[in-house]
Write a protein that holds these residues in place. Structure first.
Motif, PDB file in Angstrom:
ATOM      1  N   LYS A 255     -14.467  26.087 -13.608  1.00 54.56           N
ATOM      2  CA  LYS A 255     -14.969  26.763 -12.274  1.00 54.56           C
ATOM      3  C   LYS A 255     -13.618  26.694 -11.213  1.00 54.56           C
ATOM      4  CE  LYS A 255     -18.148  23.947 -11.454  1.00 54.56           C
ATOM      5  NZ  LYS A 255     -19.308  23.429 -10.663  1.00 54.56           N
ATOM      6  N   LEU A 256     -13.160  27.631 -10.736  1.00 52.47           N
ATOM      7  CA  LEU A 256     -12.159  27.297  -9.779  1.00 52.47           C
ATOM      8  C   LEU A 256     -12.306  26.558  -8.885  1.00 52.47           C
ATOM      9  CD1 LEU A 256     -10.807  31.133  -9.538  1.00 52.47           C
ATOM     10  CD2 LEU A 256      -9.670  29.168 -10.800  1.00 52.47           C
ATOM     11  N   GLU A 257     -13.381  26.032  -8.535  1.00 51.92           N
ATOM     12  CA  GLU A 257     -13.745  24.989  -7.679  1.00 51.92           C
ATOM     13  C   GLU A 257     -13.348  23.506  -7.891  1.00 51.92           C
ATOM     14  OE1 GLU A 257     -16.249  27.241  -8.248  1.00 51.92           O
ATOM     15  OE2 GLU A 257     -16.116  28.659  -6.835  1.00 51.92           O
ATOM     16  N   ASP A 258     -13.189  23.428  -9.193  1.00 53.59           N
ATOM     17  CA  ASP A 258     -12.851  21.953  -9.767  1.00 53.59           C
ATOM     18  C   ASP A 258     -11.441  21.995  -9.845  1.00 53.59           C
ATOM     19  OD1 ASP A 258     -15.642  21.809 -10.596  1.00 53.59           O
ATOM     20  OD2 ASP A 258     -15.262  22.350 -12.907  1.00 53.59           O
ATOM     21  N   ILE A 259     -10.794  22.762  -9.382  1.00 56.36           N
ATOM     22  CA  ILE A 259      -9.171  22.427  -9.293  1.00 56.36           C
ATOM     23  C   ILE A 259      -8.462  22.733  -7.883  1.00 56.36           C
ATOM     24  CG2 ILE A 259      -8.831  22.945 -11.949  1.00 56.36           C
ATOM     25  CD1 ILE A 259      -7.529  25.833 -10.886  1.00 56.36           C
ATOM     26  N   ASP A 260      -7.321  22.261  -7.738  1.00 57.17           N
ATOM     27  CA  ASP A 260      -6.633  22.347  -6.675  1.00 57.17           C
ATOM     28  C   ASP A 260      -5.919  23.836  -6.802  1.00 57.17           C
ATOM     29  OD1 ASP A 260      -4.646  22.090  -4.536  1.00 57.17           O
ATOM     30  OD2 ASP A 260      -4.746  19.857  -4.537  1.00 57.17           O
ATOM     31  N   LEU A 261      -6.243  24.636  -5.876  1.00 57.02           N
ATOM     32  CA  LEU A 261      -5.508  26.125  -6.038  1.00 57.02           C
ATOM     33  C   LEU A 261      -4.180  26.067  -5.493  1.00 57.02           C
ATOM     34  CD1 LEU A 261      -8.519  28.275  -4.684  1.00 57.02           C
ATOM     35  CD2 LEU A 261      -7.491  27.811  -7.205  1.00 57.02           C
ATOM     36  N   ALA A 262      -3.564  24.781  -4.592  1.00 55.11           N
ATOM     37  CA  ALA A 262      -2.176  24.858  -4.222  1.00 55.11           C
ATOM     38  C   ALA A 262      -1.652  24.267  -5.382  1.00 55.11           C
ATOM     39  CB  ALA A 262      -2.200  23.939  -2.837  1.00 55.11           C
ATOM     40  N   VAL A 263      -1.918  23.414  -6.128  1.00 54.30           N
ATOM     41  CA  VAL A 263      -1.564  22.807  -7.533  1.00 54.30           C
ATOM     42  C   VAL A 263      -1.280  24.060  -8.310  1.00 54.30           C
ATOM     43  CG1 VAL A 263      -1.302  21.272  -9.341  1.00 54.30           C
ATOM     44  CG2 VAL A 263      -2.063  20.657  -6.881  1.00 54.30           C
ATOM     45  N   LEU A 264      -2.504  24.805  -8.352  1.00 53.82           N
ATOM     46  CA  LEU A 264      -2.326  25.990  -9.583  1.00 53.82           C
ATOM     47  C   LEU A 264      -1.320  26.969  -9.019  1.00 53.82           C
ATOM     48  CD1 LEU A 264      -3.304  27.799 -11.953  1.00 53.82           C
ATOM     49  CD2 LEU A 264      -5.156  28.576 -10.376  1.00 53.82           C
ATOM     50  N   ARG A 265      -0.975  27.244  -7.914  1.00 57.38           N
ATOM     51  CA  ARG A 265       0.087  28.006  -7.362  1.00 57.38           C
ATOM     52  C   ARG A 265       1.348  27.821  -7.646  1.00 57.38           C
ATOM     53  NH1 ARG A 265      -3.254  28.184  -2.747  1.00 57.38           N
ATOM     54  NH2 ARG A 265      -4.459  29.893  -2.471  1.00 57.38           N
ATOM     55  N   GLU A 266       1.772  26.092  -7.393  1.00 54.68           N
ATOM     56  CA  GLU A 266       2.813  25.639  -7.931  1.00 54.68           C
ATOM     57  C   GLU A 266       3.003  25.845  -9.549  1.00 54.68           C
ATOM     58  OE1 GLU A 266       4.154  21.927  -6.442  1.00 54.68           O
ATOM     59  OE2 GLU A 266       2.559  22.016  -5.015  1.00 54.68           O
ATOM     60  N   LEU A 267       1.871  25.496 -10.248  1.00 57.47           N
ATOM     61  CA  LEU A 267       2.147  25.879 -11.757  1.00 57.47           C
ATOM     62  C   LEU A 267       2.575  27.085 -12.018  1.00 57.47           C
ATOM     63  CD1 LEU A 267      -0.831  23.385 -12.806  1.00 57.47           C
ATOM     64  CD2 LEU A 267       1.600  22.963 -13.260  1.00 57.47           C
ATOM     65  N   ILE A 268       1.846  28.138 -11.381  1.00 54.48           N
ATOM     66  CA  ILE A 268       2.348  29.476 -11.790  1.00 54.48           C
ATOM     67  C   ILE A 268       3.665  29.875 -11.453  1.00 54.48           C
ATOM     68  CG2 ILE A 268       1.563  31.967 -11.307  1.00 54.48           C
ATOM     69  CD1 ILE A 268      -1.328  30.763 -11.026  1.00 54.48           C
ATOM     70  N   ALA A 269       3.960  29.150 -10.151  1.00 52.55           N
ATOM     71  CA  ALA A 269       5.298  29.599 -10.009  1.00 52.55           C
ATOM     72  C   ALA A 269       6.593  29.001 -10.806  1.00 52.55           C
ATOM     73  CB  ALA A 269       5.684  29.065  -8.490  1.00 52.55           C
ATOM     74  N   ILE A 270       6.249  27.682 -11.313  1.00 50.10           N
ATOM     75  CA  ILE A 270       7.092  26.971 -12.451  1.00 50.10           C
ATOM     76  C   ILE A 270       7.150  27.886 -13.659  1.00 50.10           C
ATOM     77  CG2 ILE A 270       7.264  25.117 -13.860  1.00 50.10           C
ATOM     78  CD1 ILE A 270       6.175  23.431 -11.415  1.00 50.10           C
ATOM     79  N   ALA A 271       5.808  28.481 -14.020  1.00 53.21           N
ATOM     80  CA  ALA A 271       6.080  29.171 -15.124  1.00 53.21           C
ATOM     81  C   ALA A 271       6.605  30.714 -15.160  1.00 53.21           C
ATOM     82  CB  ALA A 271       4.647  29.404 -15.509  1.00 53.21           C
ATOM     83  N   ALA A 272       6.359  31.007 -13.892  1.00 53.37           N
ATOM     84  CA  ALA A 272       7.096  32.545 -13.595  1.00 53.37           C
ATOM     85  C   ALA A 272       8.604  32.398 -13.468  1.00 53.37           C
ATOM     86  CB  ALA A 272       6.283  33.057 -12.309  1.00 53.37           C
ATOM     87  N   SER A 273       9.124  31.232 -13.331  1.00 58.48           N
ATOM     88  CA  SER A 273      10.596  30.981 -13.195  1.00 58.48           C
ATOM     89  C   SER A 273      11.276  31.051 -14.452  1.00 58.48           C
ATOM     90  CB  SER A 273      10.886  29.900 -12.365  1.00 58.48           C
ATOM     91  OG  SER A 273      10.643  28.613 -12.931  1.00 58.48           O
ATOM     92  N   ARG A 274      10.262  30.774 -15.667  1.00 62.18           N
ATOM     93  CA  ARG A 274      11.033  30.534 -16.886  1.00 62.18           C
ATOM     94  C   ARG A 274      12.089  31.586 -17.394  1.00 62.18           C
ATOM     95  NH1 ARG A 274       8.244  28.300 -21.527  1.00 62.18           N
ATOM     96  NH2 ARG A 274       6.197  28.253 -20.429  1.00 62.18           N
ATOM     97  N   GLN A 275      13.008  30.921 -18.057  1.00 59.90           N
ATOM     98  CA  GLN A 275      13.908  31.731 -18.486  1.00 59.90           C
ATOM     99  C   GLN A 275      13.689  31.959 -20.150  1.00 59.90           C
ATOM    100  OE1 GLN A 275      16.404  33.166 -16.611  1.00 59.90           O
ATOM    101  NE2 GLN A 275      14.976  32.070 -15.187  1.00 59.90           N
ATOM    102  N   ASP A 276      14.523  32.893 -20.587  1.00 53.43           N
ATOM    103  CA  ASP A 276      14.356  33.114 -22.226  1.00 53.43           C
ATOM    104  C   ASP A 276      14.914  32.073 -22.851  1.00 53.43           C
ATOM    105  OD1 ASP A 276      13.163  35.807 -22.240  1.00 53.43           O
ATOM    106  OD2 ASP A 276      15.028  36.706 -22.908  1.00 53.43           O
ATOM    107  N   ASP A 277      14.375  31.800 -24.065  1.00 54.41           N
ATOM    108  CA  ASP A 277      14.856  30.822 -25.053  1.00 54.41           C
ATOM    109  C   ASP A 277      14.431  29.363 -24.727  1.00 54.41           C
ATOM    110  OD1 ASP A 277      17.860  32.688 -25.854  1.00 54.41           O
ATOM    111  OD2 ASP A 277      15.870  32.846 -26.743  1.00 54.41           O
ATOM    112  N   GLN A 278      13.616  29.111 -23.591  1.00 56.13           N
ATOM    113  CA  GLN A 278      12.979  27.803 -23.492  1.00 56.13           C
ATOM    114  C   GLN A 278      11.813  27.566 -24.404  1.00 56.13           C
ATOM    115  OE1 GLN A 278      12.541  28.335 -19.328  1.00 56.13           O
ATOM    116  NE2 GLN A 278      13.936  26.713 -19.034  1.00 56.13           N
TER     117      GLN A 278
END
Length: 95
Positions: free
Chosen positions: A70-93
């Motif tokens: 459930k989304l209520e079980d997680i910290d949405l601010a941390v999820l946003r940070e994790l998504i931002a980190i993943a979205a910044s990924r470059q090729d060949d990592q």
């Protein structure tokens, strides 16, 4: 859409850490709304994401994804940070 059930954002060419000759295209981040839980992709593959993941809240891990009941079980601010980190990924990592 990545296949019939994964909503993915961006893409990158990955090189398998187990076999450098194995490559493929995969979304930088994504999710799949499954019946039992929400599957989140790309959140734990990079060192910055892996170190932040324990702050997410209540989740379990699979080989390449994070499962949330459930989304209520997680910290949405941390999820946003994790998504931002993943979205910044470059090729060949490594994934």
């Amino acid at each position: 859409m990545w296949g019939p059930s994964i909503v993915g954002y961006g893409s990158y060419t990955y090189i398998s850490p187990a076999n450098a000759r194995t490559t493929g295209i995969w979304p930088k981040t994504g999710f799949s709304p499954r019946k039992a839980q929400l599957s989140l992709y790309g959140l734990k593959d990079l060192p910055q994401g892996a170190s932040l993941l324990p702050q997410l809240g209540k989740y379990t891990e699979g080989a390449g994804c994070v499962y949330v009941k459930k989304l209520e079980d997680i910290d949405l601010a941390v999820l946003r940070e994790l998504i931002a980190i993943a979205a910044s990924r470059q090729d060949d990592q490594p994934r």
